[in-house]
Design an enzyme around this catalytic site. Structure first.
Site, PDB file in Angstrom:
ATOM      1  N   ASP A 203       0.819  -1.210   0.000  1.00 18.64           N
ATOM      2  CA  ASP A 203       0.000   0.000   0.000  1.00 18.64           C
ATOM      3  C   ASP A 203       0.856   1.264   0.000  1.00 18.64           C
ATOM      4  OD1 ASP A 203       1.006  -0.298   2.598  1.00 18.64           O
ATOM      5  OD2 ASP A 203      -0.919  -0.927   3.407  1.00 18.64           O
TER       6      ASP A 203
ATOM      7  N   ASN B  41      -6.482  -3.259  14.660  1.00 17.81           N
ATOM      8  CA  ASN B  41      -7.901  -3.518  14.356  1.00 17.81           C
ATOM      9  C   ASN B  41      -8.073  -4.713  13.418  1.00 17.81           C
ATOM     10  OD1 ASN B  41      -7.037  -2.567  11.890  1.00 17.81           O
ATOM     11  ND2 ASN B  41      -8.374  -0.770  11.835  1.00 17.81           N
TER      12      ASN B  41
ATOM     13  N   HIS C 154      -6.486  -5.121  10.473  1.00 16.98           N
ATOM     14  CA  HIS C 154      -6.312  -4.869   9.042  1.00 16.98           C
ATOM     15  C   HIS C 154      -5.058  -5.550   8.495  1.00 16.98           C
ATOM     16  CE1 HIS C 154      -3.985  -0.767   9.578  1.00 16.98           C
ATOM     17  NE2 HIS C 154      -3.154  -1.784   9.638  1.00 16.98           N
TER      18      HIS C 154
ATOM     19  N   GLU D 102      -9.367  -2.258   5.925  1.00 13.69           N
ATOM     20  CA  GLU D 102      -9.858  -1.981   7.265  1.00 13.69           C
ATOM     21  C   GLU D 102     -11.096  -2.835   7.562  1.00 13.69           C
ATOM     22  OE1 GLU D 102      -7.760  -0.351   8.881  1.00 13.69           O
ATOM     23  OE2 GLU D 102      -7.687   1.780   8.439  1.00 13.69           O
TER      24      GLU D 102
HETATM   25  P1  PGA Z   1       2.899  -2.013  12.776  1.00 16.73           P
HETATM   26  O1  PGA Z   1       1.691  -1.960  11.762  1.00 16.73           O
HETATM   27  O2  PGA Z   1       3.877  -2.986  12.198  1.00 16.73           O
HETATM   28  O3  PGA Z   1       3.429  -0.622  12.792  1.00 16.73           O
HETATM   29  O4  PGA Z   1       2.347  -2.481  14.078  1.00 16.73           O
HETATM   30  C1  PGA Z   1       1.144  -3.159  11.308  1.00 16.73           C
HETATM   31  C2  PGA Z   1       0.001  -2.857  10.390  1.00 16.73           C
HETATM   32  O5  PGA Z   1      -0.730  -1.877  10.634  1.00 16.73           O
HETATM   33  O6  PGA Z   1      -0.189  -3.620   9.437  1.00 16.73           O
END
Ligand code: PGA
Length: 254
Positions: free
Chosen positions: A67, A136, A138, A143
């Site tokens: 992304d 969450n 995702h 999301e």
């Molecule tokens: P993080 O993010 O590695 O900064 O915890 C993971 C994500 O949101 O996919």
């Protein structure tokens, strides 16, 4: 699904780097799916060290990132292009023609999303896809929602993701509210998937994703349906699973 529980973040990072290095050694022209965020930083560092030590050849590898934020150019320090250049591409000597990330500045994001999806297809699909998991649930920027988005698309970030990302920006108004992300279908088409989870903050969501119902409210839960998923969690991220479930027979401690 194969679950590995690493003693700590360093061990998780080493093991993940080993798996990516093995992929490149076995198939020098492989297509790798890559992720950003805090979780893969240690893995990228370990992979760069390993590549130097063992003379790994990345010259034929192609990469596709999950992304990119909408509205950030590749030279913006918080863009994912910039992150990847710093963490991995430059240290490995990979060029822009090998490394693909959605263009956050595209004037027509829907067209850019379709172009990106087609570019993955044209490369022959992704051999090994790296994933982190959001608090969450995702994956990429898919999301929680009432359906699983299929293809690469423009998406609005949820308030929880915007607040989680705010730590990287000086002012709240600067935090992007939209991104172009691979869809769930794009991710599931990868031949093999490696999900990394580190830290106590991921314990509950990791358990829900791997052992709870498959639901678009926990996007990572769809991984239960993929035939070749490896998960590496450090001990604290695996704590909820260890508490509530019998660890699966394939699980191994690192
Ligand atoms: P993080 O993010 O590695 O900064 O915890 C993971 C994500 O949101 O996919």
């Amino acid at each position: 699904m194969r679950l590995m529980v690493a003693a700590d973040y360093d061990r998780l990072s080493e093991k993940a780097a080993d798996l990516f290095a093995a992929e490149v050694t076995l198939q020098p022209d492989c297509v790798l799916g890559l992720a950003t965020g805090s979780t893969p930083v240690g893995m990228y560092r370990a992979l760069v060290d390993k590549a130097r030590r063992e003379n790994l050849d990345f010259s034929q590898v192609r990469t596709f990132n999950l992304d990119e934020y909408r509205g950030l150019a590749g030279d913006h320090p918080q863009s994912y292009r910039y992150f990847m250049e710093q963490q991995l591409f430059r240290p490995l000597g990979m060029t822009a023609s090998q490394t693909f990330i959605p263009d956050g500045m595209a004037s027509d994001p829907d067209k850019e999303a379709a172009r990106y999806e087609a570019a993955i297809e044209a490369a022959g699909g992704i051999d090994l896809q790296l994933l982190g998991i959001g608090g969450n649930g995702h994956i990429g920027f898919n999301e929680p929602a009432d359906h699983f988005p299929v293809h690469t698309h423009l998406t609005a970030l949820t308030e929880s993701t915007i607040s989680a990302n705010a730590r990287f920006f000086d002012r709240m108004e600067e935090v992007p509210r939209e991104a172009i992300t691979m869809g769930i279908g794009t991710i599931l088409k990868a031949r093999r998937i490696l999900l990394l989870a580190s830290g106590a903050g991921k314990a509950e969501i990791l358990w829900r994703a791997l052992y709870g119902p498959v639901t678009p409210q926990v996007p990572a839960s769809i991984l239960q349906l993929h035939p070749d998923v490896w998960v590496i969690a450090d001990r604290v991220a695996a704590a909820e699973i260890a508490k509530r479930e019998k660890l699966p027979p394939q699980h191994e401690d690192l």
